[in-house]
Design a protein around this motif. Structure first.
Motif, PDB file in Angstrom:
ATOM      1  N   GLY A 144      -3.469 -16.203  86.076  1.00  0.00           N
ATOM      2  CA  GLY A 144      -2.738 -16.130  87.330  1.00  0.00           C
ATOM      3  C   GLY A 144      -1.266 -15.835  87.134  1.00  0.00           C
ATOM      4  O   GLY A 144      -0.431 -16.213  87.955  1.00  0.00           O
ATOM      5  N   VAL A 145      -0.941 -15.142  86.059  1.00  0.00           N
ATOM      6  CA  VAL A 145       0.452 -14.838  85.744  1.00  0.00           C
ATOM      7  C   VAL A 145       0.792 -13.417  86.190  1.00  0.00           C
ATOM      8  O   VAL A 145      -0.073 -12.529  86.245  1.00  0.00           O
ATOM      9  CB  VAL A 145       0.693 -14.981  84.216  1.00  0.00           C
ATOM     10  CG1 VAL A 145      -0.046 -13.905  83.432  1.00  0.00           C
ATOM     11  CG2 VAL A 145       2.183 -14.956  83.888  1.00  0.00           C
ATOM     12  N   ARG A 146       2.036 -13.207  86.533  1.00  0.00           N
ATOM     13  CA  ARG A 146       2.489 -11.848  86.815  1.00  0.00           C
ATOM     14  C   ARG A 146       2.393 -11.023  85.535  1.00  0.00           C
ATOM     15  O   ARG A 146       2.828 -11.470  84.468  1.00  0.00           O
ATOM     16  CB  ARG A 146       3.928 -11.888  87.324  1.00  0.00           C
ATOM     17  CG  ARG A 146       4.456 -10.529  87.730  1.00  0.00           C
ATOM     18  CD  ARG A 146       5.874 -10.644  88.242  1.00  0.00           C
ATOM     19  NE  ARG A 146       6.517  -9.354  88.298  1.00  0.00           N
ATOM     20  CZ  ARG A 146       7.822  -9.176  88.331  1.00  0.00           C
ATOM     21  NH1 ARG A 146       8.623 -10.220  88.328  1.00  0.00           N
ATOM     22  NH2 ARG A 146       8.343  -7.972  88.384  1.00  0.00           N
ATOM     23  N   HIS A 147       1.842  -9.827  85.654  1.00  0.00           N
ATOM     24  CA  HIS A 147       1.532  -9.030  84.463  1.00  0.00           C
ATOM     25  C   HIS A 147       1.918  -7.580  84.705  1.00  0.00           C
ATOM     26  O   HIS A 147       1.607  -7.014  85.746  1.00  0.00           O
ATOM     27  CB  HIS A 147       0.027  -9.129  84.164  1.00  0.00           C
ATOM     28  CG  HIS A 147      -0.398  -8.404  82.938  1.00  0.00           C
ATOM     29  ND1 HIS A 147      -1.557  -7.659  82.869  1.00  0.00           N
ATOM     30  CD2 HIS A 147       0.175  -8.317  81.707  1.00  0.00           C
ATOM     31  CE1 HIS A 147      -1.678  -7.158  81.653  1.00  0.00           C
ATOM     32  NE2 HIS A 147      -0.651  -7.530  80.935  1.00  0.00           N
ATOM     33  N   GLU A 148       2.608  -7.013  83.726  1.00  0.00           N
ATOM     34  CA  GLU A 148       2.934  -5.591  83.778  1.00  0.00           C
ATOM     35  C   GLU A 148       2.434  -4.907  82.507  1.00  0.00           C
ATOM     36  O   GLU A 148       2.620  -5.435  81.401  1.00  0.00           O
ATOM     37  CB  GLU A 148       4.441  -5.380  83.925  1.00  0.00           C
ATOM     38  CG  GLU A 148       4.981  -5.827  85.272  1.00  0.00           C
ATOM     39  CD  GLU A 148       6.312  -5.171  85.615  1.00  0.00           C
ATOM     40  OE1 GLU A 148       6.655  -4.144  84.986  1.00  0.00           O
ATOM     41  OE2 GLU A 148       6.993  -5.703  86.512  1.00  0.00           O
ATOM     42  N   LEU A 150       6.871 -13.663  82.788  1.00  0.00           N
ATOM     43  CA  LEU A 150       6.288 -12.345  82.992  1.00  0.00           C
ATOM     44  C   LEU A 150       5.547 -11.962  81.720  1.00  0.00           C
ATOM     45  O   LEU A 150       6.136 -11.950  80.633  1.00  0.00           O
ATOM     46  CB  LEU A 150       7.377 -11.310  83.295  1.00  0.00           C
ATOM     47  CG  LEU A 150       6.932  -9.837  83.321  1.00  0.00           C
ATOM     48  CD1 LEU A 150       5.936  -9.587  84.440  1.00  0.00           C
ATOM     49  CD2 LEU A 150       8.145  -8.915  83.458  1.00  0.00           C
ATOM     50  N   ALA A 151       4.261 -11.687  81.840  1.00  0.00           N
ATOM     51  CA  ALA A 151       3.490 -11.170  80.705  1.00  0.00           C
ATOM     52  C   ALA A 151       3.588  -9.650  80.722  1.00  0.00           C
ATOM     53  O   ALA A 151       3.342  -9.022  81.756  1.00  0.00           O
ATOM     54  CB  ALA A 151       2.034 -11.614  80.807  1.00  0.00           C
ATOM     55  N   VAL A 192       6.930 -12.385  78.026  1.00  0.00           N
ATOM     56  CA  VAL A 192       6.052 -12.601  76.875  1.00  0.00           C
ATOM     57  C   VAL A 192       5.459 -11.271  76.448  1.00  0.00           C
ATOM     58  O   VAL A 192       4.817 -10.577  77.248  1.00  0.00           O
ATOM     59  CB  VAL A 192       4.912 -13.582  77.218  1.00  0.00           C
ATOM     60  CG1 VAL A 192       4.013 -13.804  76.003  1.00  0.00           C
ATOM     61  CG2 VAL A 192       5.466 -14.913  77.711  1.00  0.00           C
ATOM     62  N   ALA A 193       5.678 -10.891  75.181  1.00  0.00           N
ATOM     63  CA  ALA A 193       5.013  -9.714  74.625  1.00  0.00           C
ATOM     64  C   ALA A 193       3.541 -10.080  74.463  1.00  0.00           C
ATOM     65  O   ALA A 193       3.154 -10.781  73.531  1.00  0.00           O
ATOM     66  CB  ALA A 193       5.637  -9.337  73.287  1.00  0.00           C
ATOM     67  N   PHE A 194       2.704  -9.612  75.388  1.00  0.00           N
ATOM     68  CA  PHE A 194       1.342 -10.118  75.532  1.00  0.00           C
ATOM     69  C   PHE A 194       0.319  -9.044  75.183  1.00  0.00           C
ATOM     70  O   PHE A 194       0.094  -8.118  75.958  1.00  0.00           O
ATOM     71  CB  PHE A 194       1.123 -10.615  76.962  1.00  0.00           C
ATOM     72  CG  PHE A 194      -0.234 -11.188  77.208  1.00  0.00           C
ATOM     73  CD1 PHE A 194      -0.701 -12.250  76.459  1.00  0.00           C
ATOM     74  CD2 PHE A 194      -1.046 -10.660  78.200  1.00  0.00           C
ATOM     75  CE1 PHE A 194      -1.970 -12.776  76.680  1.00  0.00           C
ATOM     76  CE2 PHE A 194      -2.307 -11.174  78.430  1.00  0.00           C
ATOM     77  CZ  PHE A 194      -2.766 -12.235  77.673  1.00  0.00           C
ATOM     78  N   LEU A 219      10.953  -4.019  76.159  1.00  0.00           N
ATOM     79  CA  LEU A 219      10.782  -5.297  76.853  1.00  0.00           C
ATOM     80  C   LEU A 219      12.131  -5.913  77.212  1.00  0.00           C
ATOM     81  O   LEU A 219      12.276  -6.543  78.268  1.00  0.00           O
ATOM     82  CB  LEU A 219       9.977  -6.265  75.995  1.00  0.00           C
ATOM     83  CG  LEU A 219       8.504  -5.908  75.767  1.00  0.00           C
ATOM     84  CD1 LEU A 219       7.775  -7.079  75.098  1.00  0.00           C
ATOM     85  CD2 LEU A 219       7.815  -5.532  77.070  1.00  0.00           C
ATOM     86  N   GLN A 220      13.115  -5.725  76.347  1.00  0.00           N
ATOM     87  CA  GLN A 220      14.455  -6.228  76.677  1.00  0.00           C
ATOM     88  C   GLN A 220      15.000  -5.538  77.919  1.00  0.00           C
ATOM     89  O   GLN A 220      15.605  -6.176  78.791  1.00  0.00           O
ATOM     90  CB  GLN A 220      15.397  -6.047  75.491  1.00  0.00           C
ATOM     91  CG  GLN A 220      15.133  -7.035  74.351  1.00  0.00           C
ATOM     92  CD  GLN A 220      16.136  -6.908  73.231  1.00  0.00           C
ATOM     93  OE1 GLN A 220      16.537  -5.808  72.875  1.00  0.00           O
ATOM     94  NE2 GLN A 220      16.535  -8.036  72.661  1.00  0.00           N
TER      95      GLN A 220
END
Length: 258
Positions: A73-77, A48-49, A23-25, A106-107
């Motif tokens: 609680g999401v994995r975030h980078e 993945l955010a 997700v582009a967050f 992101l791709q």
């Protein structure tokens, strides 16, 4: 209420077949609802955010995205991106150049970590605006579930409120490049000065605000209904002096608002 449930179900139905997503967050209202729906549809192990930290995104927005990701609680980078040379003159096609570069990153991230699709938060209202970035979304095959589900901005905000997301009434936060005229030579120092100028106004309670830079002139914009408050508070707290300390020679308020 039934209509809103149906809207959310349409959104979930757009996401379920994707299997796993990056997700582009940004932490804005659109991408936060999108992240919520992806987690609801796919579960945390398949989401993945990813937040793209460019020099023209205010640091407060990066902090907000980190805070929200922790709450989910999401994995975030956070992907730190240098200032592309093509954007340093703030070209007319800046949104296309920017989005193509960022979504391409992101791709690559998704492919490296085994995620099947990239999703981003454009909504149905974005089709009615001049949005060069939408061309990059289409060219790269990135998915836009909010748009495909037919959700406009009002629906996104209402669904966010019903889902208990504290971003439901967050003002739009376009990148700092939008504060400069096209063709302006952009430097990191000018971006930081502009960010500091808007932070000064945020600290005074003006969150829906833009400082437009025209050389050494700072033009402040708030919604039309807030102009009187801006002038009053600006005089009380000597906003002009604060902006002059940042290096602006002239400070003005746009009486028409934005």
């Amino acid at each position: 209420m039934t209509g809103h449930i149906e809207e959310y179900e349409r959104l979930l139905a757009e996401i379920r077949p994707l299997g796993s997503v990056v997700v582009a967050f940004s932490g804005g209202v659109d991408s936060t609802l999108l992240l919520d729906a992806c987690l609801h549809s796919l579960g945390p192990t398949r989401v993945l955010a990813a937040t793209l930290a460019t020099p023209y995104v205010p640091q407060r927005e990066i902090r907000d995205a980190k805070r929200l990701a922790i709450a989910f609680g999401v994995r975030h980078e956070v992907v730190y991106v240098p200032f592309p040379g093509e954007l340093r003159t703030n070209p007319l096609e800046r949104c296309y150049v920017c989005k193509r570069d960022l979504l391409g990153r992101l791709q690559a991230l998704g492919a490296d970590q085994g995620f099947m699709h990239i999703v981003e938060g454009s909504n149905a209202d974005d089709l009615g605006d001049h949005r060069p970035g939408m061309r990059a979304v289409s060219e790269l095959g990135v998915r836009s579930p909010l748009l495909r589900a037919g959700l406009d901005k009002a629906a996104v905000r209402e669904l966010s409120r019903l889902r208990g997301l504290d971003t439901w009434n967050k003002p739009a936060q376009p990148c700092l490049l939008t504060r400069f005229p096209h063709g302006t030579d952009i430097t990191i120092s000018r971006l930081r000065r502009l960010e500091d100028a808007e932070a000064l106004l945020h600290d005074l309670g003006f969150f829906d605000v833009r400082v437009r830079e025209h050389g050494d002139l700072a033009r402040i914009e708030v919604p039309a209904g807030s102009v009187r408050d801006l002038v009053r508070v600006g005089l009380e707290h000597d906003v002009e002096a604060g902006l002059r300390e940042l290096g602006y020679a002239y400070v003005t308020v746009d009486l028409a608002g934005y």
